[in-house]
Design a protein around this motif. Sequence first.
Motif, PDB file in Angstrom:
ATOM      1  N   ILE A 146       0.506  -1.299   0.395  1.00 15.33           N
ATOM      2  CA  ILE A 146      -0.008  -0.395   0.347  1.00 15.33           C
ATOM      3  C   ILE A 146       0.673   1.581   0.097  1.00 15.33           C
ATOM      4  O   ILE A 146       0.997   2.433  -0.914  1.00 15.33           O
ATOM      5  CB  ILE A 146      -0.916  -0.076   1.150  1.00 15.33           C
ATOM      6  CG1 ILE A 146      -1.545  -1.001   0.992  1.00 15.33           C
ATOM      7  CG2 ILE A 146      -1.915   0.825   1.193  1.00 15.33           C
ATOM      8  CD1 ILE A 146      -2.837  -1.703   2.530  1.00 15.33           C
ATOM      9  N   PRO A 147       1.691   1.070   1.065  1.00 18.22           N
ATOM     10  CA  PRO A 147       2.664   2.495   1.427  1.00 18.22           C
ATOM     11  C   PRO A 147       3.567   2.553  -0.465  1.00 18.22           C
ATOM     12  O   PRO A 147       4.353   3.726  -1.285  1.00 18.22           O
ATOM     13  CB  PRO A 147       3.332   2.758   2.505  1.00 18.22           C
ATOM     14  CG  PRO A 147       2.830   1.119   2.526  1.00 18.22           C
ATOM     15  CD  PRO A 147       1.828   0.848   2.037  1.00 18.22           C
ATOM     16  N   ALA A 148       4.106   1.704  -1.264  1.00 14.57           N
ATOM     17  CA  ALA A 148       5.209   1.536  -1.948  1.00 14.57           C
ATOM     18  C   ALA A 148       4.106   2.247  -2.811  1.00 14.57           C
ATOM     19  O   ALA A 148       4.780   2.911  -4.139  1.00 14.57           O
ATOM     20  CB  ALA A 148       5.543   0.233  -2.588  1.00 14.57           C
ATOM     21  N   TYR A 155      10.282   4.776  -9.137  1.00 14.38           N
ATOM     22  CA  TYR A 155      11.132   5.078 -10.084  1.00 14.38           C
ATOM     23  C   TYR A 155      11.350   4.217 -10.567  1.00 14.38           C
ATOM     24  O   TYR A 155      11.887   2.892 -10.406  1.00 14.38           O
ATOM     25  CB  TYR A 155      12.450   5.494  -9.468  1.00 14.38           C
ATOM     26  CG  TYR A 155      13.255   6.201  -9.939  1.00 14.38           C
ATOM     27  CD1 TYR A 155      13.593   7.131 -11.395  1.00 14.38           C
ATOM     28  CD2 TYR A 155      14.893   5.738 -10.180  1.00 14.38           C
ATOM     29  CE1 TYR A 155      14.266   7.657 -11.882  1.00 14.38           C
ATOM     30  CE2 TYR A 155      15.308   5.601 -11.014  1.00 14.38           C
ATOM     31  CZ  TYR A 155      15.565   6.750 -11.494  1.00 14.38           C
ATOM     32  OH  TYR A 155      16.160   7.391 -13.275  1.00 14.38           O
ATOM     33  N   PHE A 156      11.400   4.061 -12.384  1.00 19.78           N
ATOM     34  CA  PHE A 156      12.152   2.984 -13.238  1.00 19.78           C
ATOM     35  C   PHE A 156      12.829   3.777 -13.808  1.00 19.78           C
ATOM     36  O   PHE A 156      12.573   4.661 -14.578  1.00 19.78           O
ATOM     37  CB  PHE A 156      10.918   2.444 -14.334  1.00 19.78           C
ATOM     38  CG  PHE A 156       9.441   2.308 -13.233  1.00 19.78           C
ATOM     39  CD1 PHE A 156       9.301   0.654 -12.840  1.00 19.78           C
ATOM     40  CD2 PHE A 156       8.112   2.446 -13.444  1.00 19.78           C
ATOM     41  CE1 PHE A 156       9.337   0.033 -12.878  1.00 19.78           C
ATOM     42  CE2 PHE A 156       7.210   1.949 -13.118  1.00 19.78           C
ATOM     43  CZ  PHE A 156       6.956   0.180 -12.850  1.00 19.78           C
ATOM     44  N   GLU A 157      14.258   3.469 -13.450  1.00 17.66           N
ATOM     45  CA  GLU A 157      15.693   4.025 -14.246  1.00 17.66           C
ATOM     46  C   GLU A 157      15.645   3.826 -15.381  1.00 17.66           C
ATOM     47  O   GLU A 157      15.878   4.925 -16.326  1.00 17.66           O
ATOM     48  CB  GLU A 157      16.068   3.229 -13.245  1.00 17.66           C
ATOM     49  CG  GLU A 157      18.127   3.175 -14.508  1.00 17.66           C
ATOM     50  CD  GLU A 157      19.329   2.461 -13.212  1.00 17.66           C
ATOM     51  OE1 GLU A 157      20.129   2.683 -13.798  1.00 17.66           O
ATOM     52  OE2 GLU A 157      18.908   1.536 -12.710  1.00 17.66           O
ATOM     53  N   LYS A 197      -3.310   4.358  -5.873  1.00 14.44           N
ATOM     54  CA  LYS A 197      -3.749   4.267  -4.570  1.00 14.44           C
ATOM     55  C   LYS A 197      -4.391   2.469  -5.036  1.00 14.44           C
ATOM     56  O   LYS A 197      -5.172   2.096  -6.280  1.00 14.44           O
ATOM     57  CB  LYS A 197      -5.484   4.237  -4.468  1.00 14.44           C
ATOM     58  CG  LYS A 197      -5.986   4.245  -3.094  1.00 14.44           C
ATOM     59  CD  LYS A 197      -7.728   5.149  -3.397  1.00 14.44           C
ATOM     60  CE  LYS A 197      -7.999   4.779  -2.060  1.00 14.44           C
ATOM     61  NZ  LYS A 197      -9.252   5.447  -1.455  1.00 14.44           N
ATOM     62  N   LEU A 198      -3.568   1.580  -4.016  1.00 11.87           N
ATOM     63  CA  LEU A 198      -3.942   0.418  -3.505  1.00 11.87           C
ATOM     64  C   LEU A 198      -4.641  -0.555  -2.733  1.00 11.87           C
ATOM     65  O   LEU A 198      -4.606  -0.086  -1.409  1.00 11.87           O
ATOM     66  CB  LEU A 198      -2.494  -0.535  -3.509  1.00 11.87           C
ATOM     67  CG  LEU A 198      -2.911  -2.136  -3.963  1.00 11.87           C
ATOM     68  CD1 LEU A 198      -1.171  -2.607  -4.727  1.00 11.87           C
ATOM     69  CD2 LEU A 198      -2.221  -2.786  -2.026  1.00 11.87           C
TER      70      LEU A 198
END
Length: 232
Positions: A144-146, A152-154, A164-165
């Motif tokens: 949930i917090p992630a 970030y996708f490098e 929101k999950l």
Amino acid sequence: MRIDRFMSLRLSINRRDVKRLLAQKRITIDGVIAEDTQQVIDEFSHVVFDGRELQANTPRYIMMHKPIGVVSATKDQQHQTVIDLLSTSQREGLHIVGRLDLNSSGLLLLTNDSRWSKRLMAPDKEIAKVYRVTLEHPLTEEYIPAFAKGMYFEYEDITTRPAKLNIISEYVAEVSLVEGRYHQIKRMFGRFRNPVLALHRTSIGGLSLDTSLLPGASRSLSGEEVDNIFSH
């Protein structure tokens, strides 16, 4: 475009001749006599010249329950497309609003109204799209917090917008996001090494998928639905 350019193209005459036609009151736009060469018309303006319709397009808005295995495209050499699921009379001039990939299902919108679709997809409108996601491994609260923080996708050097999950059950989550980057949901769950088994879009803005629509079926939106999709 301007009425003088439109008439010039449709009648193969020069714009000076269009000015003369306007002065003779031979052109009407949406039932009103046109007089100004600079008057702007759009794709749904009803244009009549000497009693003959030159343009009489009607805006169309279609909700489809996209099935798995059908591509969100107008043409494809390998797979059946969502356009193929429509009757021949329905297909004319439609484009897809917010694609779903081959193995995803759920709410898909089609229209011939480019202004409506651009408004719907505009980032500043922040229209939420909600998906039901079925996963291979159990979910935990740490997801949930992630998702809420963004990831970030490098490879693209981007950070996703907050999503929101909600955990529905051990293997099912509901995800709401306001952007749609390439395979974004699958890649976000990929951070947890949890493969997505099924992805189903349930709503866009204030519009939910009609539960009476079977996969592959579609229907026209009501005027209220066309407007209410922006209430979110």
